[in-house]
Design a protein around this motif. Sequence first.
Motif, PDB file in Angstrom:
ATOM      1  N   ALA A   1      29.694  29.966  38.770  1.00  0.00           N
ATOM      2  CA  ALA A   1      29.637  29.860  40.230  1.00  0.00           C
ATOM      3  C   ALA A   1      30.072  31.160  40.897  1.00  0.00           C
ATOM      4  N   LEU A   2      31.147  31.752  40.403  1.00  0.00           N
ATOM      5  CA  LEU A   2      31.621  33.015  40.962  1.00  0.00           C
ATOM      6  C   LEU A   2      30.600  34.129  40.742  1.00  0.00           C
ATOM      7  N   ALA A   3      30.034  34.163  39.546  1.00  0.00           N
ATOM      8  CA  ALA A   3      29.022  35.184  39.256  1.00  0.00           C
ATOM      9  C   ALA A   3      27.799  35.016  40.143  1.00  0.00           C
TER      10      ALA A   3
ATOM     11  N   THR B   1      35.351  32.200  46.273  1.00  0.00           N
ATOM     12  CA  THR B   1      36.731  31.733  46.097  1.00  0.00           C
ATOM     13  C   THR B   1      36.797  30.777  44.916  1.00  0.00           C
ATOM     14  N   ILE B   2      37.843  30.921  44.111  1.00  0.00           N
ATOM     15  CA  ILE B   2      38.079  30.039  42.968  1.00  0.00           C
ATOM     16  C   ILE B   2      39.182  29.041  43.329  1.00  0.00           C
TER      17      ILE B   2
ATOM     18  N   ASP C   1      46.563  30.891  34.373  1.00  0.00           N
ATOM     19  CA  ASP C   1      45.911  31.967  33.613  1.00  0.00           C
ATOM     20  C   ASP C   1      44.413  31.975  33.890  1.00  0.00           C
ATOM     21  N   VAL C   2      43.802  30.786  33.845  1.00  0.00           N
ATOM     22  CA  VAL C   2      42.357  30.684  34.058  1.00  0.00           C
ATOM     23  C   VAL C   2      42.004  31.054  35.498  1.00  0.00           C
ATOM     24  N   VAL C   3      42.695  30.449  36.470  1.00  0.00           N
ATOM     25  CA  VAL C   3      42.358  30.649  37.876  1.00  0.00           C
ATOM     26  C   VAL C   3      42.548  32.107  38.288  1.00  0.00           C
ATOM     27  N   PHE C   4      43.698  32.669  37.993  1.00  0.00           N
ATOM     28  CA  PHE C   4      43.947  34.057  38.392  1.00  0.00           C
ATOM     29  C   PHE C   4      43.092  35.033  37.577  1.00  0.00           C
ATOM     30  N   GLY C   5      42.833  34.701  36.308  1.00  0.00           N
ATOM     31  CA  GLY C   5      41.975  35.550  35.497  1.00  0.00           C
ATOM     32  C   GLY C   5      40.573  35.630  36.056  1.00  0.00           C
ATOM     33  N   LEU C   6      40.014  34.479  36.462  1.00  0.00           N
ATOM     34  CA  LEU C   6      38.681  34.472  37.062  1.00  0.00           C
ATOM     35  C   LEU C   6      38.668  35.237  38.383  1.00  0.00           C
TER      36      LEU C   6
ATOM     37  N   GLU D   1      40.575  37.720  39.292  1.00  0.00           N
ATOM     38  CA  GLU D   1      40.658  39.165  39.050  1.00  0.00           C
ATOM     39  C   GLU D   1      39.337  39.716  38.528  1.00  0.00           C
ATOM     40  N   ARG D   2      38.673  38.973  37.636  1.00  0.00           N
ATOM     41  CA  ARG D   2      37.414  39.466  37.074  1.00  0.00           C
ATOM     42  C   ARG D   2      36.302  39.551  38.114  1.00  0.00           C
TER      43      ARG D   2
END
Length: 400
Positions: free
Chosen positions: A174-176, A181-182, A199-204, A206-207
């Motif tokens: 979805a982000l790609a 917003t995640i 980890d997952v939310v902030f990692g996505l 940042e990427r």
Amino acid sequence: MSELPMSELLLRGARPWGAGHEADILVRAGVIERIEAGVEAADAEVIDLSDRLVLPGLVEAHCHLDKTLYGRDWVPHPAGDALADRIATERRLRGELGTPDVDAITALLERMVASGTSHVRSHTDIDPALGLSGVAAVEAAARRLDGRVTVEQVAFPQYGILTNPGTAELLEEALAGGVGTIGGIDPAGIDGDPVRHLDVVFGLAERHGAAIDIHLHDGGTLGTWQLELIAERTAVTGLGGRVAVSHAYGLGQAGEADQERLAVRLAEAGVAVVTGAVYSFPVPPVKRLRAAGVTVACGHDGIRDLWGPYGSGDMLDRAMHLAYRSTFRRDEDIELALHAATYGGARLLGLPAYGLTPGAPADLVVVDAATPAEAVVTRPARDLVLKDGRVVARSGRLAP
């Protein structure tokens, strides 16, 4: 055929919120050019506001468009009171009821526009059983509104991330694909592992350069502990100003000393708080948060869906609920609720220009009220609504 933006529009005799006096508002090419007394513009179309109050376009900062049944035949609410009951009911019935429903989403957005909303942040369910169908449905409905409202989506893991395999990959998809917003939800209460969830939310985020908006229903010290975790992650990752916590029930339940401490912590980290002030759920301390420098925004949460039958789509109505639940009685306090439904929401969404100031887009709402507090309490009809200088609604009805 929709009305086209006027090249020049002069709103005569307005009372802009915060100005303290009557002023004319000159709009050119969709932007506020001047706000002052005695403006002359020979070629402008003039609208006499007859001492009407002018507010900036309202901001719906937290809703779930993809879930709505708005405009359809009445559906009795079958879920129990517990969060798990509502989740299970939705998962069981949404396919049968055909949600997400583009027509229902469109009907709700039309209601929002007629009520003066210019920007919407909608949390859209992302789940292996749904794929990205909700994202597509909201996008399709927004296109039907033809620029009358701006809709931003949050990729929202309603049923968890760690406990719902395949969700993390869909969130990334979805982000790609352009969702900006995640979301997250109860890192402890639903996913059972706050550290890995974040980890997952902030990692996505940042990427993909995304903002973050996390539902936090967990109450008590469990909820406030997670608030501190989120503030810490925000500071470490440098994402201040792009992270929000929605609901934050634990913050509303905390004692005054803890509320003061957490308000300072959230302000320092740059974490916003979004509330719906719904039902009897705890409401974050708006006045204390604002005093500490925290961005506070508000929204309806669910509107006529399988989570509950309530919700009007009117952000003045929502501001009234927030003021009432916060026991605000003085005009200046009631205006804090209106601020959450306007400037607070705009700041949350990171709008580069907003409000009753030259250079901002002409997103304006005109009401017959003596003061902003009266507008919140009485929720008068919206006499005129402008989006980017275009008349999108008159007398509470969508413009043709």
